[in-house]
Design a protein around this motif. Structure first.
Motif, PDB file in Angstrom:
ATOM      1  N   ARG A 134     -33.292  16.596 -44.204  1.00  0.00           N
ATOM      2  CA  ARG A 134     -34.055  17.173 -45.450  1.00  0.00           C
ATOM      3  C   ARG A 134     -34.539  18.452 -45.276  1.00  0.00           C
ATOM      4  O   ARG A 134     -34.284  19.450 -45.831  1.00  0.00           O
ATOM      5  CB  ARG A 134     -35.097  16.187 -45.858  1.00  0.00           C
ATOM      6  CG  ARG A 134     -35.794  16.671 -47.217  1.00  0.00           C
ATOM      7  CD  ARG A 134     -36.414  15.660 -47.873  1.00  0.00           C
ATOM      8  NE  ARG A 134     -37.250  15.877 -48.814  1.00  0.00           N
ATOM      9  CZ  ARG A 134     -36.586  16.175 -50.309  1.00  0.00           C
ATOM     10  NH1 ARG A 134     -35.316  15.640 -50.406  1.00  0.00           N
ATOM     11  NH2 ARG A 134     -37.414  16.422 -51.187  1.00  0.00           N
ATOM     12  N   LYS A 135     -35.050  18.611 -43.970  1.00  0.00           N
ATOM     13  CA  LYS A 135     -35.723  19.895 -43.478  1.00  0.00           C
ATOM     14  C   LYS A 135     -34.717  21.097 -43.590  1.00  0.00           C
ATOM     15  O   LYS A 135     -35.075  22.108 -43.878  1.00  0.00           O
ATOM     16  CB  LYS A 135     -36.558  19.678 -42.231  1.00  0.00           C
ATOM     17  CG  LYS A 135     -37.274  20.934 -41.889  1.00  0.00           C
ATOM     18  CD  LYS A 135     -37.881  20.623 -40.335  1.00  0.00           C
ATOM     19  CE  LYS A 135     -38.503  21.994 -40.072  1.00  0.00           C
ATOM     20  NZ  LYS A 135     -39.245  21.847 -38.615  1.00  0.00           N
ATOM     21  N   SER A 136     -33.611  20.605 -42.929  1.00  0.00           N
ATOM     22  CA  SER A 136     -32.386  21.622 -43.182  1.00  0.00           C
ATOM     23  C   SER A 136     -31.875  22.018 -44.284  1.00  0.00           C
ATOM     24  O   SER A 136     -31.601  23.313 -44.566  1.00  0.00           O
ATOM     25  CB  SER A 136     -31.262  20.946 -41.995  1.00  0.00           C
ATOM     26  OG  SER A 136     -31.571  20.933 -40.915  1.00  0.00           O
TER      27      SER A 136
ATOM     28  N   ASP B 279     -33.610  21.915 -47.121  1.00  0.00           N
ATOM     29  CA  ASP B 279     -34.833  22.518 -47.778  1.00  0.00           C
ATOM     30  C   ASP B 279     -34.722  23.954 -47.279  1.00  0.00           C
ATOM     31  O   ASP B 279     -34.747  24.918 -48.039  1.00  0.00           O
ATOM     32  CB  ASP B 279     -36.340  22.070 -47.578  1.00  0.00           C
ATOM     33  CG  ASP B 279     -36.331  20.704 -48.244  1.00  0.00           C
ATOM     34  OD1 ASP B 279     -35.781  20.334 -49.150  1.00  0.00           O
ATOM     35  OD2 ASP B 279     -37.430  19.965 -47.739  1.00  0.00           O
ATOM     36  N   GLY B 280     -34.263  24.176 -46.090  1.00  0.00           N
ATOM     37  CA  GLY B 280     -34.668  25.725 -45.404  1.00  0.00           C
ATOM     38  C   GLY B 280     -33.218  26.211 -46.042  1.00  0.00           C
ATOM     39  O   GLY B 280     -33.370  27.491 -46.312  1.00  0.00           O
TER      40      GLY B 280
ATOM     41  N   ALA C  66     -31.893  25.756 -48.954  1.00  0.00           N
ATOM     42  CA  ALA C  66     -32.123  26.018 -50.439  1.00  0.00           C
ATOM     43  C   ALA C  66     -32.840  27.417 -50.431  1.00  0.00           C
ATOM     44  O   ALA C  66     -32.792  28.096 -51.359  1.00  0.00           O
ATOM     45  CB  ALA C  66     -32.845  24.926 -51.060  1.00  0.00           C
ATOM     46  N   GLU C  67     -34.128  27.328 -49.477  1.00  0.00           N
ATOM     47  CA  GLU C  67     -35.042  28.717 -49.449  1.00  0.00           C
ATOM     48  C   GLU C  67     -34.273  29.899 -49.475  1.00  0.00           C
ATOM     49  O   GLU C  67     -34.426  30.919 -49.845  1.00  0.00           O
ATOM     50  CB  GLU C  67     -35.993  28.461 -48.631  1.00  0.00           C
ATOM     51  CG  GLU C  67     -37.185  27.192 -49.001  1.00  0.00           C
ATOM     52  CD  GLU C  67     -38.158  27.055 -48.063  1.00  0.00           C
ATOM     53  OE1 GLU C  67     -38.286  27.846 -46.879  1.00  0.00           O
ATOM     54  OE2 GLU C  67     -38.884  26.163 -48.001  1.00  0.00           O
TER      55      GLU C  67
ATOM     56  N   SER D   8     -32.236  30.669 -52.300  1.00  0.00           N
ATOM     57  CA  SER D   8     -33.053  31.228 -53.484  1.00  0.00           C
ATOM     58  C   SER D   8     -33.559  32.672 -53.179  1.00  0.00           C
ATOM     59  O   SER D   8     -33.493  33.572 -53.847  1.00  0.00           O
ATOM     60  CB  SER D   8     -34.312  30.318 -53.314  1.00  0.00           C
ATOM     61  OG  SER D   8     -35.066  30.792 -54.498  1.00  0.00           O
TER      62      SER D   8
ATOM     63  N   HIS E  86     -29.518  26.773 -40.413  1.00  0.00           N
ATOM     64  CA  HIS E  86     -30.127  25.246 -41.047  1.00  0.00           C
ATOM     65  C   HIS E  86     -28.810  24.585 -41.185  1.00  0.00           C
ATOM     66  O   HIS E  86     -29.107  23.249 -41.147  1.00  0.00           O
ATOM     67  CB  HIS E  86     -30.808  25.793 -42.435  1.00  0.00           C
ATOM     68  CG  HIS E  86     -32.044  26.376 -42.360  1.00  0.00           C
ATOM     69  ND1 HIS E  86     -33.287  25.493 -41.883  1.00  0.00           N
ATOM     70  CD2 HIS E  86     -32.362  27.551 -42.761  1.00  0.00           C
ATOM     71  CE1 HIS E  86     -34.331  26.485 -41.871  1.00  0.00           C
ATOM     72  NE2 HIS E  86     -33.859  27.763 -42.439  1.00  0.00           N
TER      73      HIS E  86
END
Length: 193
Positions: A2-4, A6-7, A9-10, A13, A143
Motif C-alpha cells: 500500500r505504501k508503494s 500510495d507513493g 499515486a503521489e 499526481s 515505488h
C-alpha cells in the motif's frame, strides 16, 4: 504494498501538476507574446501602406506633369505648378521611405530579439518539465519496484482469514461450537475483614 502504491499515486499526481504548470507557463511566456505580435504586425503593415500611398501620389503627380507637358507645353505657369507639386511629393516620399526603413529596422531587431526570447522560454520550460518528469518517473519506478509479491500474498491471506494466524491455520481464539458450551471464568469475590 500500500505504501508503494500510495507513493506511486503521489508521483503521478505531482507529474500531472507539473504538466499543468508547463501548459500555464507556455500560455503566459510563449503563446501570449506571439499573439501580441498581431497588433505589432498590423502597425507595420499600416506604415507600409502609408509609404506606398505616398509613392502612388508621386507616380500620379508625375503622370499629371507628363500630360500637361504633352497637351500644353507652352503653359509654363501650369507646368511649373505641377513640377513644384511633384517636388513636394518626392520630398515627402523620401522622408516616408527613410521613416519606413528606420521603422522596419527597429521592427526587425525587436522581432528577432522577441523571437529569441520566446524560443528560449519554450526550450527552458520544456527542459524544466522533462527534468522534473524524469525525477518523478524515477521515483515512481522505485515505488513500483518496492512492491513485494510475498507481502501482497501475505496481506491477501490476512484479509481472507482475519482471525486465523500462523502457518497451520489454527485460531488463537477459543473455538466454540453449538455442541460444546463455552467456558466462562468464574469470579469469586474476596471479602476482607
Amino acid at each position: 504494498m500500500r505504501k508503494s502504491l500510495d507513493g506511486l499515486a503521489e508521483c503521478l499526481s505531482a507529474l500531472e501538476n507539473c504538466q499543468q504548470l508547463k501548459i500555464d507557463r507556455m500560455e503566459a511566456k510563449v503563446v501570449k507574446p506571439l499573439l501580441e505580435y498581431d497588433g505589432v504586425c498590423r502597425k507595420a503593415k499600416e506604415e507600409l501602406r502609408t509609404s506606398h500611398s505616398v509613392r502612388e501620389r508621386e507616380v500620379n503627380k508625375q503622370r499629371n506633369l507628363d500630360r500637361v507637358r504633352l497637351r500644353d507645353p507652352a503653359n509654363r505657369k501650369r507646368i511649373s505648378q505641377f513640377e513644384s507639386d511633384l517636388q513636394k511629393v518626392k520630398i515627402e516620399r523620401l522622408r516616408s521611405a527613410k521613416a519606413l526603413e528606420e521603422y522596419m529596422e527597429v521592427f526587425e531587431r525587436k522581432k528577432t530579439q522577441d523571437l529569441r526570447e520566446v524560443i528560449s522560454e519554450f526550450i527552458h520550460t520544456q527542459l524544466a518539465f522533462h527534468a522534473k518528469a524524469l525525477e518523478l518517473y524515477t521515483l515512481a519506478y522505485q515505488h513500483t519496484q518496492a512492491i513485494s509479491e510475498e507481502e501482497a500474498v501475505e496481506q491477501f491471506h490476512k484479509n481472507l482469514h482475519p482471525r486465523k494466524q500462523g502457518a497451520a491455520g489454527y485460531s488463537s481464539a477459543p473455538h466454540h461450537t453449538p455442541d460444546t458450551p463455552s467456558q466462562t471464568p468464574t469470579h469469586t469475590s474476596q471479602q476482607t475483614s
